[in-house]
Design a protein around this motif. Structure first.
Motif, PDB file in Angstrom:
ATOM      1  N   VAL A 113      22.670  50.575  56.463  1.00 37.42           N
ATOM      2  CA  VAL A 113      22.264  51.870  57.000  1.00 37.42           C
ATOM      3  C   VAL A 113      23.372  52.356  57.925  1.00 37.42           C
ATOM      4  O   VAL A 113      23.879  51.600  58.755  1.00 37.42           O
ATOM      5  N   PHE A 114      23.738  53.632  57.776  1.00 34.96           N
ATOM      6  CA  PHE A 114      24.793  54.248  58.565  1.00 34.96           C
ATOM      7  C   PHE A 114      24.254  55.453  59.309  1.00 34.96           C
ATOM      8  O   PHE A 114      23.335  56.129  58.819  1.00 34.96           O
ATOM      9  N   ASP A 115      24.842  55.757  60.466  1.00 37.77           N
ATOM     10  CA  ASP A 115      24.497  56.999  61.153  1.00 37.77           C
ATOM     11  C   ASP A 115      25.410  58.108  60.636  1.00 37.77           C
ATOM     12  O   ASP A 115      26.265  57.874  59.766  1.00 37.77           O
ATOM     13  N   VAL A 116      25.261  59.328  61.151  1.00 39.19           N
ATOM     14  CA  VAL A 116      26.045  60.457  60.653  1.00 39.19           C
ATOM     15  C   VAL A 116      27.527  60.341  60.984  1.00 39.19           C
ATOM     16  O   VAL A 116      28.350  61.035  60.385  1.00 39.19           O
ATOM     17  N   SER A 133      15.117  50.528  65.119  1.00 40.04           N
ATOM     18  CA  SER A 133      14.862  50.080  66.476  1.00 40.04           C
ATOM     19  C   SER A 133      16.197  49.900  67.159  1.00 40.04           C
ATOM     20  O   SER A 133      17.239  50.009  66.533  1.00 40.04           O
ATOM     21  N   GLY A 134      16.172  49.620  68.416  1.00 45.94           N
ATOM     22  CA  GLY A 134      17.399  49.447  69.180  1.00 45.94           C
ATOM     23  C   GLY A 134      17.938  50.785  69.637  1.00 45.94           C
ATOM     24  O   GLY A 134      17.586  51.828  69.106  1.00 45.94           O
ATOM     25  N   PRO A 135      18.799  50.793  70.620  1.00 45.69           N
ATOM     26  CA  PRO A 135      19.266  52.031  71.224  1.00 45.69           C
ATOM     27  C   PRO A 135      20.022  52.936  70.257  1.00 45.69           C
ATOM     28  O   PRO A 135      19.890  54.139  70.312  1.00 45.69           O
ATOM     29  N   ALA A 136      20.832  52.380  69.352  1.00 48.09           N
ATOM     30  CA  ALA A 136      21.633  53.213  68.458  1.00 48.09           C
ATOM     31  C   ALA A 136      20.795  53.867  67.371  1.00 48.09           C
ATOM     32  O   ALA A 136      21.102  54.953  66.921  1.00 48.09           O
ATOM     33  N   LEU A 187      19.351  42.835  67.090  1.00 44.80           N
ATOM     34  CA  LEU A 187      18.914  43.469  65.857  1.00 44.80           C
ATOM     35  C   LEU A 187      18.776  44.972  66.061  1.00 44.80           C
ATOM     36  O   LEU A 187      18.262  45.431  67.067  1.00 44.80           O
ATOM     37  N   ASP A 188      19.227  45.751  65.074  1.00 44.62           N
ATOM     38  CA  ASP A 188      19.045  47.190  65.098  1.00 44.62           C
ATOM     39  C   ASP A 188      17.951  47.598  64.131  1.00 44.62           C
ATOM     40  O   ASP A 188      17.567  48.758  64.064  1.00 44.62           O
ATOM     41  N   ALA A 189      17.487  46.667  63.348  1.00 42.35           N
ATOM     42  CA  ALA A 189      16.424  46.940  62.383  1.00 42.35           C
ATOM     43  C   ALA A 189      15.843  45.609  61.956  1.00 42.35           C
ATOM     44  O   ALA A 189      16.438  44.565  62.178  1.00 42.35           O
ATOM     45  N   ILE A 190      14.705  45.671  61.351  1.00 46.85           N
ATOM     46  CA  ILE A 190      14.119  44.452  60.800  1.00 46.85           C
ATOM     47  C   ILE A 190      15.002  43.985  59.657  1.00 46.85           C
ATOM     48  O   ILE A 190      15.414  44.771  58.821  1.00 46.85           O
ATOM     49  N   ILE A 191      15.310  42.708  59.659  1.00 50.24           N
ATOM     50  CA  ILE A 191      16.064  42.137  58.551  1.00 50.24           C
ATOM     51  C   ILE A 191      15.040  41.866  57.466  1.00 50.24           C
ATOM     52  O   ILE A 191      14.265  40.935  57.560  1.00 50.24           O
ATOM     53  N   THR A 192      15.031  42.695  56.451  1.00 49.24           N
ATOM     54  CA  THR A 192      14.009  42.527  55.428  1.00 49.24           C
ATOM     55  C   THR A 192      14.421  41.519  54.386  1.00 49.24           C
ATOM     56  O   THR A 192      13.598  40.902  53.771  1.00 49.24           O
ATOM     57  N   ILE A 216      24.521  50.943  61.226  1.00 45.48           N
ATOM     58  CA  ILE A 216      23.368  50.797  62.127  1.00 45.48           C
ATOM     59  C   ILE A 216      22.648  49.488  61.836  1.00 45.48           C
ATOM     60  O   ILE A 216      22.100  48.862  62.720  1.00 45.48           O
ATOM     61  N   GLY A 217      22.630  49.091  60.582  1.00 44.15           N
ATOM     62  CA  GLY A 217      21.959  47.849  60.223  1.00 44.15           C
ATOM     63  C   GLY A 217      22.353  47.388  58.836  1.00 44.15           C
ATOM     64  O   GLY A 217      22.687  48.193  57.974  1.00 44.15           O
ATOM     65  N   SER A 218      22.344  46.090  58.646  1.00 46.97           N
ATOM     66  CA  SER A 218      22.553  45.504  57.336  1.00 46.97           C
ATOM     67  C   SER A 218      21.213  44.936  56.909  1.00 46.97           C
ATOM     68  O   SER A 218      20.716  43.989  57.509  1.00 46.97           O
ATOM     69  N   LEU A 219      20.607  45.545  55.902  1.00 48.42           N
ATOM     70  CA  LEU A 219      19.247  45.181  55.516  1.00 48.42           C
ATOM     71  C   LEU A 219      19.179  44.106  54.441  1.00 48.42           C
ATOM     72  O   LEU A 219      18.174  43.416  54.322  1.00 48.42           O
TER      73      LEU A 219
END
Length: 182
Positions: free
Chosen positions: A125-128, A153-156, A76-81, A133-136
């Protein structure tokens, strides 16, 4: 010292505690542990206020999210809300909109959106550099005002910087900027 099983993911523990906990164990998904290697993957109770109740709550949230959205193997790169909070079911908004607050944020930001009609909704969510980065959110959502929480969260996703939140429906697409500050 009591020990807790490998999961939950650090993002869920941080969300339940309400603090950034870099000292928490953040295990890679699908890692096999043997009798001697399991010690590196357990979370000691008591660091930074982590209690057994906090850890169990975080594990339950993660398991529910992973089960509902069939994300069983990925790190996970983020909380799956996933499940959005509906603010007012009786009032359907006139316009499609998307925003987040606070912005800049740390440790999390609330993403709010209004849907004038029900339909499939995707929030990513995307980085620059344009990497996901995550699918919420990826589900059918009723018309109305909704919100969800994103906690990087996560390294990326852990570095401070600019990220982009994109909401896509059948009829609309909107991207907003979110600034994460450590």
């Amino acid at each position: 010292m009591a020990l807790v099983r490998v999961n939950p993911d650090r993002a869920y523990v941080e969300h339940i505690i309400g603090n950034h906990l870099p000292e928490c164990v953040d295990n890679t998904a699908n890692t096999a542990f043997g009798h001697s290697s399991i010690r590196s993957a357990v979370q000691p109770i008591g660091i930074a206020g982590v209690t057994m109740n906090n850890t169990v709550a975080a594990a339950c949230c993660e398991l529910a999210d992973r089960s509902q959205y069939h994300v069983l193997d990925d790190q996970l790169d983020a909380i799956i809300t996933g499940q959005t909070q509906v603010h007012d079911q009786n009032q359907v908004p006139d316009a499609f909109d998307l925003y987040n607050y606070p912005n800049p944020f740390n440790p999390s930001t609330e993403i709010e959106f209004s849907l004038p009609q029900a339909g499939p909704v995707y929030v990513q969510v995307f980085d620059v550099k344009g990497r996901v980065i995550g699918s919420l959110l990826d589900e059918y959502v009723p018309a109305g005002m909704h919100s969800l929480i994103w906690q990087p969260s996560g390294p990326a996703a852990m570095s401070s910087g600019v990220y982009f939140i994109r909401l896509t429906t059948n009829n609309h697409n909107k991207t907003i900027k979110a600034v994460y500050v450590k």
